[in-house]
Design a protein around this motif. Structure first.
Motif: not given
Length: 99
Positions: A71-75, A89-98
């Motif tokens: 999130r901080e470094q943009g990768f 899978r347990r954290n769908p709010d991370w999908s933008d980082l996948r």
């Protein structure tokens, strides 16, 4: 043994590979989440927690550090390791980082 609030995560590596590492006093081996970078994506390829550290949320703390850095470094992250894939899978709010 060390309280989970006393845990420090160290970052090792360079632009092409690295690791998130936790070392605890009295435990010989370290916990780690390793990654390699390819085409601008960090491939989380291995998570290891020694038996003496299990049951304390150590692996989750390593993944949280990877997510915070993304999130901080943009990768983006390719969860090649089964533990990291499960965390995604347990954290769908991370999908933008996948990746």
């Amino acid at each position: 043994m060390t309280d989970s609030t006393d845990i420090t995560i160290e970052r090792e590596g360079n632009d092409s590979s690295g690791a998130y590492v936790i070392k605890l006093s009295g435990v010989e081996r370290r916990a780690e989440l390793t990654w390699v970078a390819r085409d601008g994506v960090r491939h989380a390829n291995h998570t290891f927690v020694p038996d003496e550290m299990r049951g304390k949320g150590i692996a989750a703390k390593l993944v949280d550090a990877l997510i915070a850095d993304a999130r901080e470094q943009g990768f983006t992250i390719s969860p090649d390791c089964s533990y990291v894939a499960g965390a995604f899978r347990r954290n769908p709010d991370w999908s933008d980082l996948r990746a």
